[in-house]
Design a protein around this motif. Structure first.
Motif, short mmCIF file in Angstrom:
data_model
loop_
_atom_site.label_atom_id
_atom_site.label_comp_id
_atom_site.label_asym_id
_atom_site.label_seq_id
_atom_site.Cartn_x
_atom_site.Cartn_y
_atom_site.Cartn_z
N ILE A 121 0.87 -1.18 0.00
CA ILE A 121 0.00 0.00 0.00
C ILE A 121 0.90 1.23 0.00
N THR A 122 0.54 2.23 -0.81
CA THR A 122 1.38 3.43 -0.84
C THR A 122 0.62 4.64 -0.30
N LEU A 123 1.42 5.60 0.18
CA LEU A 123 0.86 6.86 0.68
C LEU A 123 1.60 8.01 0.00
N PRO A 124 0.87 9.01 -0.50
CA PRO A 124 1.51 10.09 -1.24
C PRO A 124 2.27 11.04 -0.32
N GLY A 125 3.58 10.94 -0.31
CA GLY A 125 4.41 11.81 0.51
C GLY A 125 5.42 12.53 -0.37
N THR A 126 5.10 13.72 -0.78
CA THR A 126 6.01 14.53 -1.60
C THR A 126 5.55 15.98 -1.56
N ILE A 127 6.50 16.91 -1.53
CA ILE A 127 6.08 18.32 -1.50
C ILE A 127 5.52 18.75 -2.86
N ASP A 128 5.81 18.00 -3.91
CA ASP A 128 5.49 18.47 -5.27
C ASP A 128 4.01 18.35 -5.64
N ASN A 129 3.27 17.53 -4.95
CA ASN A 129 1.84 17.28 -5.24
C ASN A 129 1.61 16.72 -6.64
N GLY A 139 3.06 16.98 2.81
CA GLY A 139 4.22 17.86 2.68
C GLY A 139 3.99 19.05 1.78
N TYR A 140 3.01 18.92 0.91
CA TYR A 140 2.74 19.95 -0.10
C TYR A 140 2.31 21.27 0.55
N TYR A 141 1.42 21.17 1.53
CA TYR A 141 0.86 22.39 2.12
C TYR A 141 1.93 23.16 2.90
N THR A 142 2.81 22.42 3.55
CA THR A 142 3.90 23.09 4.29
C THR A 142 4.86 23.77 3.32
N ALA A 143 5.13 23.08 2.21
CA ALA A 143 6.07 23.65 1.23
C ALA A 143 5.55 24.98 0.69
N ILE A 144 4.25 25.06 0.46
CA ILE A 144 3.68 26.33 -0.04
C ILE A 144 3.88 27.42 1.02
#
Ligand code: ATP
Length: 333
Positions: A121-129, A139-144
């Motif tokens: 099972i995978t979970l989307p973990g990346t700042i890039d969205n 991680g995306y919301y923090t990066a923004i």
């Protein structure tokens, strides 16, 4: 289901720790053991791991990075590596593997599934969205927000000197961080991969916009947001080119890795917790080769292969708002 494992792979993203915490706490509530593999897929190959107990995840929800460490593992593309990983997982009696990472890590998960019979099972973990099938990624919301904090500071000095700044944000080959940073900072222009005509940066158009804006407003600061990998040589090369062509100084600022760091914002903590807890329930229910994501506020299971094949466009309404606000070239009045 007795034993599950988790790893974090690819670029680290704020909220990965919150996700590890949710996985650990949920699994222990269900009387499952949790193993954390370290350094992404390297940990699977080298059997580098640590048991995860509730006591290990106290006070990590607010921390950026990942307590399991992350890494690239180029050799994982080979059949030999995936076979070795599968053997190690079997020898350790792991029933399910949860992979937190970006789309490269998802490819690794699909590759492993060809050689291992456990549930993945995978979970989307990346700042890039840049993962289809989920509205946001961990991680995306923090990066923004991190980008915005920095851009606001650049704006102060840009205002004082009435300067033009070209600010490079991350995103790999997607403009999600760029679009939201441009809107949130009130940037005058944005250069995003999805919006390029014929894949080319149109220098003439950029310069015309700067000139019309400054003519209309008088001396003023002017901020252009650009996504990484968009222009050969990056923001520095483009700033040099603009300076030369306009005869006015254009300064580059490359935000770089600060966008990956810092304490996760509430949106990332809540998303990571929600997806992490759900992923454990999905593992218990025997789900396999699915990504746990979020659509319209609801947790969803998306076939992993679909995350590769589906499109994920920028929100056209956000693009329209931003371009309408600053469409001074077409509507100069
Ligand atoms: P981010 O986009 O945030 O950097 P990511 O997960 O996309 O995250 P990648 O560097 O692309 O980051 O991939 C992470 C790891 O996934 C690779 O180092 C490799 O171990 C594995 N991986 C990537 N592509 C494949 C593939 N085609 N086959 C097997 N494993 C892969």
């Amino acid at each position: 289901m007795k034993r599950i494992a988790v790893l974090t792979s690819g670029g680290d993203a704020p909220g990965m720790n919150a996700c590890i915490r949710a996985i650990t706490l949920t699994a222990h509530r269900m009387q499952m053991e949790v193993i954390g593999f370290r350094h992404g897929y390297n940990g699977l190959l080298k059997r580098e791991y640590q048991p995860l107990h509730p006591g290990d995840v106290v006070d990590i929800i607010q921390r950026g990075g990942t307590i399991l460490r992350s890494a690239r593992c180029p050799e994982f593309v080979t059949a030999e590596s995936a076979e070795k990983a599968a053997r190690n997982l079997d020898n350790m009696h792991i029933d399910a593997l949860l992979v937190i990472g970006g789309n490269g890590s998802f490819k690794g998960a699909e590759h492993l599934a060809n050689y291992w019979n456990g549930n993945i099972i995978t979970l989307p973990g990346t700042i890039d969205n840049d993962i289809a099938g989920t509205d946001g990624t961990i991680g995306y919301y923090t990066a923004i927000d991190t980008a915005l904090e920095a851009i606001d500071k650049v704006r102060d000095t840009a205002d004082a000197f009435e300067r033009i700044f070209l600010i490079e944000v991350m995103g790999r080959h997607a403009g999600f961080i760029g679009l939201n940073s441009a809107i949130g900072s009130g940037a005058e222009q944005m250069l995003l991969p999805e919006l390029l005509e014929d894949g080319e940066v149109n220098l003439e158009q950029i310069i015309r916009h700067v000139k019309v804006t400054r003519k209309k407003r008088g001396g003023c600061s002017y901020i252009i947001i650009i996504t990484e990998h968009l222009y050969p040589g990056g923001a520095s090369a483009l700033a040099d080119k603009l300076t030369a062509e306009m005869g006015v100084d254009c300064r580059p600022v490359i935000l770089g890795h600060i966008q990956r760091g810092g304490s996760p914002v509430s949106m990332d903590r809540v998303l990571a917790t929600k997806l992490g807890a759900y992923a454990v329930e999905a593992a218990r229910d025997g789900k396999h080769l699915v990504m746990i994501g979020e659509q319209n506020g609801h947790v969803v299971e998306v076939p992993l292969a679909d995350t590769r094949t589906m499109e994920k466009p920028l929100d056209p309404y956000l693009v329209k708002i931003q371009t309408d606000f600053f469409d001074l070239v077409k509507n100069p009045s």
